[in-house]
Write a protein that holds these residues in place. Structure first.
Motif, PDB file in Angstrom:
ATOM      1  N   MET A 160       0.806  -1.211   0.000  1.00 12.06           N
ATOM      2  CA  MET A 160       0.000   0.000   0.000  1.00 12.06           C
ATOM      3  C   MET A 160       0.842   1.265   0.000  1.00 12.06           C
ATOM      4  N   GLY A 161       2.176   1.104  -0.028  1.00 12.56           N
ATOM      5  CA  GLY A 161       3.066   2.257  -0.053  1.00 12.56           C
ATOM      6  C   GLY A 161       3.428   2.777   1.316  1.00 12.56           C
ATOM      7  N   GLN A 162       3.251   1.984   2.355  1.00 10.75           N
ATOM      8  CA  GLN A 162       3.549   2.418   3.720  1.00 10.75           C
ATOM      9  C   GLN A 162       4.770   1.652   4.249  1.00 10.75           C
ATOM     10  N   GLY A 163       5.573   2.340   5.044  1.00  9.94           N
ATOM     11  CA  GLY A 163       6.725   1.697   5.667  1.00  9.94           C
ATOM     12  C   GLY A 163       7.788   1.255   4.676  1.00  9.94           C
ATOM     13  N   LEU A 164       8.012   2.048   3.637  1.00 15.53           N
ATOM     14  CA  LEU A 164       9.015   1.693   2.625  1.00 15.53           C
ATOM     15  C   LEU A 164      10.404   2.226   2.951  1.00 15.53           C
ATOM     16  N   GLY A 165      10.517   3.003   4.021  1.00 16.75           N
ATOM     17  CA  GLY A 165      11.808   3.603   4.357  1.00 16.75           C
ATOM     18  C   GLY A 165      12.879   2.584   4.667  1.00 16.75           C
ATOM     19  N   SER A 166      12.522   1.437   5.222  1.00 16.54           N
ATOM     20  CA  SER A 166      13.514   0.428   5.595  1.00 16.54           C
ATOM     21  C   SER A 166      13.761  -0.596   4.496  1.00 16.54           C
ATOM     22  N   CYS A 167      13.122  -0.421   3.335  1.00 19.74           N
ATOM     23  CA  CYS A 167      13.247  -1.399   2.248  1.00 19.74           C
ATOM     24  C   CYS A 167      14.482  -1.096   1.403  1.00 19.74           C
ATOM     25  N   SER A 168      15.159  -2.154   0.968  1.00 15.98           N
ATOM     26  CA  SER A 168      16.303  -2.002   0.071  1.00 15.98           C
ATOM     27  C   SER A 168      15.811  -1.914  -1.363  1.00 15.98           C
ATOM     28  N   ALA A 169      16.766  -1.658  -2.284  1.00 15.02           N
ATOM     29  CA  ALA A 169      16.395  -1.555  -3.696  1.00 15.02           C
ATOM     30  C   ALA A 169      15.837  -2.871  -4.221  1.00 15.02           C
ATOM     31  N   ALA A 170      16.430  -3.979  -3.759  1.00 13.84           N
ATOM     32  CA  ALA A 170      15.944  -5.290  -4.203  1.00 13.84           C
ATOM     33  C   ALA A 170      14.512  -5.542  -3.711  1.00 13.84           C
ATOM     34  N   GLU A 171      14.263  -5.176  -2.460  1.00 10.73           N
ATOM     35  CA  GLU A 171      12.915  -5.363  -1.912  1.00 10.73           C
ATOM     36  C   GLU A 171      11.901  -4.489  -2.645  1.00 10.73           C
ATOM     37  N   LEU A 172      12.289  -3.268  -2.946  1.00  8.03           N
ATOM     38  CA  LEU A 172      11.385  -2.381  -3.680  1.00  8.03           C
ATOM     39  C   LEU A 172      11.103  -2.925  -5.081  1.00  8.03           C
ATOM     40  N   GLN A 173      12.111  -3.541  -5.719  1.00 10.41           N
ATOM     41  CA  GLN A 173      11.913  -4.133  -7.027  1.00 10.41           C
ATOM     42  C   GLN A 173      10.916  -5.288  -6.955  1.00 10.41           C
ATOM     43  N   VAL A 174      11.025  -6.095  -5.905  1.00 10.86           N
ATOM     44  CA  VAL A 174      10.079  -7.205  -5.717  1.00 10.86           C
ATOM     45  C   VAL A 174       8.668  -6.676  -5.517  1.00 10.86           C
ATOM     46  N   ILE A 175       8.550  -5.624  -4.699  1.00 13.46           N
ATOM     47  CA  ILE A 175       7.234  -5.036  -4.456  1.00 13.46           C
ATOM     48  C   ILE A 175       6.659  -4.466  -5.748  1.00 13.46           C
ATOM     49  N   ASP A 176       7.497  -3.806  -6.532  1.00 17.19           N
ATOM     50  CA  ASP A 176       7.056  -3.224  -7.804  1.00 17.19           C
ATOM     51  C   ASP A 176       6.547  -4.321  -8.756  1.00 17.19           C
ATOM     52  N   THR A 177       7.285  -5.419  -8.810  1.00 20.76           N
ATOM     53  CA  THR A 177       6.875  -6.533  -9.672  1.00 20.76           C
ATOM     54  C   THR A 177       5.531  -7.105  -9.221  1.00 20.76           C
ATOM     55  N   GLN A 178       5.360  -7.255  -7.930  1.00 19.64           N
ATOM     56  CA  GLN A 178       4.106  -7.789  -7.419  1.00 19.64           C
ATOM     57  C   GLN A 178       2.935  -6.853  -7.715  1.00 19.64           C
TER      58      GLN A 178
END
Length: 218
Positions: A113-131
């Protein structure tokens, strides 16, 4: 005659002991049966004689009664099953695991939902984007299916209306074809004669042209 109290101790005489065992055992099972009937209770009694012979009574199935007893007694062990205390400990462990899984799922949902992304790495953000992209494709595909279904229903409705309009138009044409024509009125010779007379009389009207003052006509 009042029956005297019997001293509760082991009967030394073997014959007397066997007779007493038989009588008291039957009395015990009779009382257990009365208790189950009068009080609608689940009663079970297990007796082993001195020789090791088994006697039992149960108001219902003995296995179910023993299983029920095992659930309420921590000191009782049912073959093939852990003790109640161990069983509760296993349930607690499973509950803790489920709680942790729920927390992880809630955290992952907040990230989607776009919340709590401050602690996410680039790889994690890429996974979230793909999902998210995958989810969007599924949503759009389902949306297109719904729109196509609605369009199909509207076309079917339009076709039904056109058919109904065509049917009404055909019925109107048939009614016009079978509608009786009004009879033509024929004039009689008398009417024609009277009409001719009126025309002749009208033609005999004087139309003399004169110049001067008007003169009274006789």
């Amino acid at each position: 005659m009042v029956r005297g109290k019997i001293e509760i101790k082991k009967i030394e005489n073997v014959t007397s002991r066997q007779v007493t065992f038989s009588k008291r055992r039957n009395g015990l099972f009779k009382k257990a049966h009365e208790l189950s009937v009068l009080c609608d209770a689940q009663v079970a009694a297990i007796v082993f004689s001195q020789s090791g012979r088994l006697y039992e009574y149960s108001s219902s199935e003995m296995d179910k009664t023993i299983e029920r007893y095992g659930k309420f007694s921590n000191d009782y062990f049912v073959p093939g099953r852990p003790q109640v205390e161990l069983y509760l400990q296993e349930l607690k462990k499973e509950m803790d695991i489920m709680v942790k899984k729920i927390e992880l799922l809630e955290l992952h949902q907040r990230k989607l939902m776009g919340q709590g992304l401050g602690s996410c790495s680039a790889a994690e953000l890429q996974v979230i984007d793909t999902q998210i992209e995958k989810s969007l494709r599924l949503v759009r595909s389902r949306k297109a299916e719904l729109y196509a279904d609605q369009l199909r229903k509207l076309k079917e409705k339009e076709r039904e209306l056109l058919d109904e309009r065509r049917r009404l138009h055909e019925e109107e044409i048939r009614e016009r074809l079978v509608r009786p024509r009004l009879p033509v009125t024929l004039h009689s010779e008398k009417d024609e004669t009277e009409s001719g007379c009126r025309t002749k009389h009208s033609s005999e009207v004087e139309t003399d042209l004169f110049i001067g003052l008007p003169v009274a006509r006789v």
